[in-house]
Design an enzyme around this catalytic site. Structure first.
Site, PDB file in Angstrom:
ATOM      1  N   LEU A  85       0.855  -1.185   0.000  1.00 57.48           N
ATOM      2  CA  LEU A  85       0.000   0.000   0.000  1.00 57.48           C
ATOM      3  C   LEU A  85       0.887   1.229   0.000  1.00 57.48           C
ATOM      4  CD1 LEU A  85      -1.382  -2.383   1.828  1.00 57.48           C
ATOM      5  CD2 LEU A  85      -2.985  -0.581   2.461  1.00 57.48           C
ATOM      6  N   ILE A 170      -4.144   0.823   8.523  1.00 58.10           N
ATOM      7  CA  ILE A 170      -2.705   1.025   8.687  1.00 58.10           C
ATOM      8  C   ILE A 170      -2.401   2.403   8.117  1.00 58.10           C
ATOM      9  CG2 ILE A 170      -0.416   0.038   8.425  1.00 58.10           C
ATOM     10  CD1 ILE A 170      -1.678  -2.508   7.410  1.00 58.10           C
ATOM     11  N   GLY A 173       1.125   4.263   4.354  1.00 52.80           N
ATOM     12  CA  GLY A 173       1.977   3.359   3.594  1.00 52.80           C
ATOM     13  C   GLY A 173       2.299   2.105   4.381  1.00 52.80           C
ATOM     14  N   SER A 174       2.147   0.934   3.779  1.00 49.14           N
ATOM     15  CA  SER A 174       2.297  -0.287   4.554  1.00 49.14           C
ATOM     16  C   SER A 174       2.237  -1.502   3.643  1.00 49.14           C
ATOM     17  CB  SER A 174       1.193  -0.365   5.607  1.00 49.14           C
ATOM     18  OG  SER A 174      -0.071  -0.132   5.001  1.00 49.14           O
ATOM     19  N   ARG A 175       2.084  -2.664   4.285  1.00 49.25           N
ATOM     20  CA  ARG A 175       1.993  -3.927   3.559  1.00 49.25           C
ATOM     21  C   ARG A 175       0.977  -4.817   4.263  1.00 49.25           C
ATOM     22  NH1 ARG A 175       7.060  -8.069   2.372  1.00 49.25           N
ATOM     23  NH2 ARG A 175       5.879 -10.019   2.446  1.00 49.25           N
TER      24      ARG A 175
END
Length: 228
Positions: A85, A170, A173-175
């Site tokens: 993301l 989240i 920005g993330s995964r």
């Protein structure tokens, strides 16, 4: 819109008004106004069309598929789909299946770039197991990134969730990783864009024995996953 968007947006609007009153003009208030607009946009929460059908697994997040792989864990062989993301994606997380929250395991960690393969093991993360109505278990992990410093999960063990239901967030920005047994047909590919709650990631294959390989100890997955 997510509640956080109103908090940040209104706070910055107040700052902009104060700056305007102190300076007598709006030129110095442009920056907080722009930041307010950004936060209101970032925390957007668009409605999604949730697909119907048996045995479907939908994406828990918006973003880009960065990996489709088979991995080995103490619970056996699993399939993993990783979704990155960016700061421009919607960051609301949704349940991939309808069922019950079986377990939630939080792990403290680092804040490596979410594109770094090591982030799946070393970063701060929340591992959630959903026991689907059909009996199998699907695991998804909210993984913090370089900018993402806060993971939000709004459900508790035992709570009922529907496919595509909002369950968390989240920030910045993330995964998101999703783990499923081998008896699922993967319907997405690396590089594909997906939308949380509406893109179908996988479908349970008939007679594939998805129950036998379901993960049962989410707290151990982060440190013991091995690609095949």
């Amino acid at each position: 819109m997510v509640r956080d968007g109103y908090f940040y947006g209104l706070a910055l609007l107040v700052v902009a008004v104060i700056v305007h009153l102190l300076t007598g003009g709006w030129s110095w208030a442009v920056l907080p106004l722009l930041l307010a607009a950004f936060f209101l946009w970032f925390f957007r929460d668009p409605k999604r069309a949730i697909p119907g059908g048996e045995g479907l697994v939908v994406s828990p997040a918006d973003g880009k598929v960065t990996e489709v792989a088979r991995i080995r864990t103490p619970q056996g062989e699993l399939q993993r789909i990783s979704i990155f993301l960016s700061v421009f994606d919607v960051h609301v997380n949704r349940s991939p299946v309808a069922g019950t929250i079986a377990s939630v395991a939080y792990q403290k960690g680092l804040y490596l770039n979410a594109m770094d393969p090591a982030s799946a093991k070393k970063n701060e993360q929340n591992t959630v197991v959903v026991r689907a109505d059909a009996g199998y278990e699907i695991t998804f992990k909210q993984i913090a990134g370089l900018l993402a410093r806060r993971i939000v999960f709004t459900k508790r063990v035992g709570d009922r969730v529907e496919r595509g239901q909002r369950v968390g967030l989240i920030k910045f920005g993330s995964r998101t990783d999703i783990l499923m047994p081998p008896g699922f047909e993967i319907l997405v590919r690396q590089g594909q864009r997906v939308s949380g709650g509406s893109t179908i990631l996988a479908r349970a294959a008939e007679g594939a024995g998805v129950l036998a390989a379901a993960p049962t100890a989410p707290g151990t997955l982060a440190s013991t996953e091995r690609p095949i």
